[in-house]
Design a protein around this motif. Sequence first.
Motif, PDB file in Angstrom:
ATOM      1  N   LYS A  19      -5.030  -5.190   2.505  1.00  0.00           N
ATOM      2  CA  LYS A  19      -6.342  -4.616   2.190  1.00  0.00           C
ATOM      3  C   LYS A  19      -6.438  -3.226   2.812  1.00  0.00           C
ATOM      4  O   LYS A  19      -5.840  -2.973   3.857  1.00  0.00           O
ATOM      5  CB  LYS A  19      -7.472  -5.474   2.770  1.00  0.00           C
ATOM      6  CG  LYS A  19      -7.690  -6.815   2.112  1.00  0.00           C
ATOM      7  CD  LYS A  19      -8.887  -7.510   2.769  1.00  0.00           C
ATOM      8  CE  LYS A  19      -9.159  -8.867   2.183  1.00  0.00           C
ATOM      9  NZ  LYS A  19     -10.333  -9.516   2.834  1.00  0.00           N
ATOM     10  N   ASP A  20      -7.206  -2.340   2.169  1.00  0.00           N
ATOM     11  CA  ASP A  20      -7.450  -1.049   2.798  1.00  0.00           C
ATOM     12  C   ASP A  20      -8.887  -0.979   3.307  1.00  0.00           C
ATOM     13  O   ASP A  20      -9.648  -1.953   3.210  1.00  0.00           O
ATOM     14  CB  ASP A  20      -7.129   0.109   1.848  1.00  0.00           C
ATOM     15  CG  ASP A  20      -8.019   0.132   0.608  1.00  0.00           C
ATOM     16  OD1 ASP A  20      -9.101  -0.480   0.622  1.00  0.00           O
ATOM     17  OD2 ASP A  20      -7.630   0.785  -0.387  1.00  0.00           O
ATOM     18  N   TYR A  51      -4.418  -5.318  -2.602  1.00  0.00           N
ATOM     19  CA  TYR A  51      -3.280  -4.768  -3.344  1.00  0.00           C
ATOM     20  C   TYR A  51      -2.366  -5.825  -3.957  1.00  0.00           C
ATOM     21  O   TYR A  51      -1.682  -5.559  -4.936  1.00  0.00           O
ATOM     22  CB  TYR A  51      -2.458  -3.863  -2.420  1.00  0.00           C
ATOM     23  CG  TYR A  51      -3.145  -2.567  -2.090  1.00  0.00           C
ATOM     24  CD1 TYR A  51      -2.748  -1.374  -2.682  1.00  0.00           C
ATOM     25  CD2 TYR A  51      -4.214  -2.524  -1.203  1.00  0.00           C
ATOM     26  CE1 TYR A  51      -3.385  -0.175  -2.400  1.00  0.00           C
ATOM     27  CE2 TYR A  51      -4.863  -1.334  -0.901  1.00  0.00           C
ATOM     28  CZ  TYR A  51      -4.448  -0.160  -1.504  1.00  0.00           C
ATOM     29  OH  TYR A  51      -5.092   1.018  -1.220  1.00  0.00           O
ATOM     30  N   GLY A  86       1.079   1.228  -3.879  1.00  0.00           N
ATOM     31  CA  GLY A  86      -0.375   1.256  -3.974  1.00  0.00           C
ATOM     32  C   GLY A  86      -0.931   1.842  -5.253  1.00  0.00           C
ATOM     33  O   GLY A  86      -1.900   1.328  -5.820  1.00  0.00           O
ATOM     34  N   GLN A 127       0.816  -1.218   0.000  1.00  0.00           N
ATOM     35  CA  GLN A 127       0.000   0.000   0.000  1.00  0.00           C
ATOM     36  C   GLN A 127       0.847   1.264   0.000  1.00  0.00           C
ATOM     37  O   GLN A 127       0.656   2.153  -0.834  1.00  0.00           O
ATOM     38  CB  GLN A 127      -0.920   0.000   1.229  1.00  0.00           C
ATOM     39  CG  GLN A 127      -1.929  -1.139   1.239  1.00  0.00           C
ATOM     40  CD  GLN A 127      -2.951  -0.991   2.344  1.00  0.00           C
ATOM     41  OE1 GLN A 127      -3.536   0.076   2.536  1.00  0.00           O
ATOM     42  NE2 GLN A 127      -3.191  -2.059   3.081  1.00  0.00           N
ATOM     43  N   LYS A 163     -10.030  -2.688  -1.043  1.00  0.00           N
ATOM     44  CA  LYS A 163      -9.110  -2.953  -2.146  1.00  0.00           C
ATOM     45  C   LYS A 163      -8.048  -3.951  -1.705  1.00  0.00           C
ATOM     46  O   LYS A 163      -7.483  -3.834  -0.620  1.00  0.00           O
ATOM     47  CB  LYS A 163      -8.432  -1.659  -2.613  1.00  0.00           C
ATOM     48  CG  LYS A 163      -7.414  -1.870  -3.735  1.00  0.00           C
ATOM     49  CD  LYS A 163      -6.808  -0.552  -4.209  1.00  0.00           C
ATOM     50  CE  LYS A 163      -5.768  -0.784  -5.296  1.00  0.00           C
ATOM     51  NZ  LYS A 163      -5.195   0.480  -5.808  1.00  0.00           N
ATOM     52  N   LYS A 172      -1.114  -1.988 -12.854  1.00  0.00           N
ATOM     53  CA  LYS A 172      -2.426  -1.499 -13.293  1.00  0.00           C
ATOM     54  C   LYS A 172      -2.468  -1.213 -14.793  1.00  0.00           C
ATOM     55  O   LYS A 172      -3.548  -1.235 -15.404  1.00  0.00           O
ATOM     56  CB  LYS A 172      -2.811  -0.249 -12.512  1.00  0.00           C
ATOM     57  CG  LYS A 172      -1.937   0.964 -12.799  1.00  0.00           C
ATOM     58  CD  LYS A 172      -2.427   2.182 -12.034  1.00  0.00           C
ATOM     59  CE  LYS A 172      -1.579   3.418 -12.350  1.00  0.00           C
ATOM     60  NZ  LYS A 172      -2.045   4.598 -11.595  1.00  0.00           N
ATOM     61  N   THR A 182      -3.170  -3.245  -9.551  1.00  0.00           N
ATOM     62  CA  THR A 182      -4.561  -3.544  -9.874  1.00  0.00           C
ATOM     63  C   THR A 182      -5.282  -4.037  -8.621  1.00  0.00           C
ATOM     64  O   THR A 182      -4.705  -4.800  -7.831  1.00  0.00           O
ATOM     65  CB  THR A 182      -4.619  -4.646 -10.952  1.00  0.00           C
ATOM     66  OG1 THR A 182      -3.985  -4.175 -12.138  1.00  0.00           O
ATOM     67  CG2 THR A 182      -6.047  -5.034 -11.269  1.00  0.00           C
ATOM     68  N   ASP A 183      -6.526  -3.640  -8.436  1.00  0.00           N
ATOM     69  CA  ASP A 183      -7.337  -4.137  -7.323  1.00  0.00           C
ATOM     70  C   ASP A 183      -7.718  -5.592  -7.606  1.00  0.00           C
ATOM     71  O   ASP A 183      -8.307  -5.906  -8.641  1.00  0.00           O
ATOM     72  CB  ASP A 183      -8.594  -3.278  -7.173  1.00  0.00           C
ATOM     73  CG  ASP A 183      -9.414  -3.626  -5.936  1.00  0.00           C
ATOM     74  OD1 ASP A 183      -9.041  -4.573  -5.214  1.00  0.00           O
ATOM     75  OD2 ASP A 183     -10.413  -2.931  -5.690  1.00  0.00           O
ATOM     76  N   LYS A 221      -9.626  -7.572  -5.491  1.00  0.00           N
ATOM     77  CA  LYS A 221     -10.642  -8.015  -4.535  1.00  0.00           C
ATOM     78  C   LYS A 221     -11.667  -8.976  -5.127  1.00  0.00           C
ATOM     79  O   LYS A 221     -12.337  -9.701  -4.385  1.00  0.00           O
ATOM     80  CB  LYS A 221     -11.353  -6.799  -3.943  1.00  0.00           C
ATOM     81  CG  LYS A 221     -12.190  -5.994  -4.924  1.00  0.00           C
ATOM     82  CD  LYS A 221     -12.794  -4.785  -4.225  1.00  0.00           C
ATOM     83  CE  LYS A 221     -13.548  -3.887  -5.216  1.00  0.00           C
ATOM     84  NZ  LYS A 221     -14.032  -2.654  -4.569  1.00  0.00           N
ATOM     85  N   GLN A 223     -11.422   0.458   2.210  1.00  0.00           N
ATOM     86  CA  GLN A 223     -12.430   0.362   1.156  1.00  0.00           C
ATOM     87  C   GLN A 223     -12.529  -1.056   0.584  1.00  0.00           C
ATOM     88  O   GLN A 223     -13.358  -1.326  -0.284  1.00  0.00           O
ATOM     89  CB  GLN A 223     -12.118   1.335   0.012  1.00  0.00           C
ATOM     90  CG  GLN A 223     -12.360   2.806   0.357  1.00  0.00           C
ATOM     91  CD  GLN A 223     -11.339   3.349   1.351  1.00  0.00           C
ATOM     92  OE1 GLN A 223     -10.136   3.120   1.192  1.00  0.00           O
ATOM     93  NE2 GLN A 223     -11.808   4.061   2.368  1.00  0.00           N
TER      94      GLN A 223
END
Length: 420
Positions: free
Chosen positions: A129-130, A136, A105, A101, A134, A317, A109-110, A112, A132
């Motif tokens: 994980k954050d 990582y 971060g 992160q 996501k 990403k 790409t996410d 999840k 929200q």
Amino acid sequence: MKKYLNMFLLIVAFSLIVSGCSRSSSNKTGGADGTITLSLFSSMNNEGEKKAFASVVAKFEEANPKIKIEVNSPGDYEDMLRVKMAANDMPDLFDTHGWSQLRYGEYVTDLKDMDWVANLDPALNQIIKDEQGKVYAFPLNQAKDGISYNVDVLDEYGIEPPATLDEFMEALETVKEKSDGEVTPLWIPGSDKSNIAQIFDEFATPLLITDQKNSYGDQLVDGTFDWNNYTLLAEKMKEMQDKGLLNEDVLTAQLQQATELIAQNKIAFTFVAGSLGPDATELNPDVKIGTMPIPAIHEGDQPSWIGGERHTLAIFKNTKHADEARRFLDFIAQPENIKTIAEGTSAPDALTTVDAENYFSKYYKEFEDIDVQPYFDRVYLPSGMWDVMGTTGQELLSGSLTPEKLSKKMGEEYNRLRKQ
């Protein structure tokens, strides 16, 4: 004037060619036969780790003949990835090595929506994980860092794995005395400053965080920390050196020497981890390598494992091959493949669907009640301080810094880097 203009145009053309080559090396397009090559950068550096990972990669390529994985494990991993981040030219897949992160971060790409997310060990939730949701990176294994030791050496000299720093110092002195100098009490491959930073980073947690009466987490985060409180670590390291408890070649010794030396029973303790145990046992089937948590420093405190994510894979990403990269992660996440990697890296697995038995499982179970604390620098220090810890540690051991000056320099660099 025309001469200089032509020279300028040549330089620009050459730069564009080099830039194009650089981009093609990180995100390769399909070959003439339709084969897709994914670039993958890993921070694995031990031979046993790389061998285990390579075996899983080979299985994937056999099952997916139109996808090739180009694995790179550069020794200067962090420096190389910083260059690639600056150019926004990341590999298709890369190891976030504890910085999923904070450092990487914005480049990942996410993940999840991938199936394996439901089986993640909850201990890793706050790390990859954050808030929200996501995700990582995919964790290949987990870190439970401590101190590796030669079981037979400790048994021979009647030493129990030390639970406090005072006991650790006593153990080192016992090894030196009873082995008549034939066994190095604490062996450090200090030619690479990162190996010295590792020791300071791991001991900083019991010194500055876990003991309630000596906990400075808030001050470290808000910038008000008094760096004189850090000096004890440098004093203890210098004391070890002055008493002959470290290898004499501490500043030139290299990581790859650890396996052979500990296999020959010439090392009692070392912070070298990873596949050290199985690699040493390959050389000497009779040798036994154990692992233990970091000893407590303050009276009344408990030892700590230091950890979080060990090796991971994130997807860039902007990769042109997101589907193929996801297919590779899905393959890696199969229980038998995670088991291979966890056992090959001698680290706990990261999925609840896997129960891997690795070289150090006995010790992880023995100390299963010990809390796992996050890496000190990742939580409490600004980016760049890892290098500072390593450099100042080398300068301390070379005699160019006193413990007090080391703490002063740490404080100066801490303040400088916080402003960047």
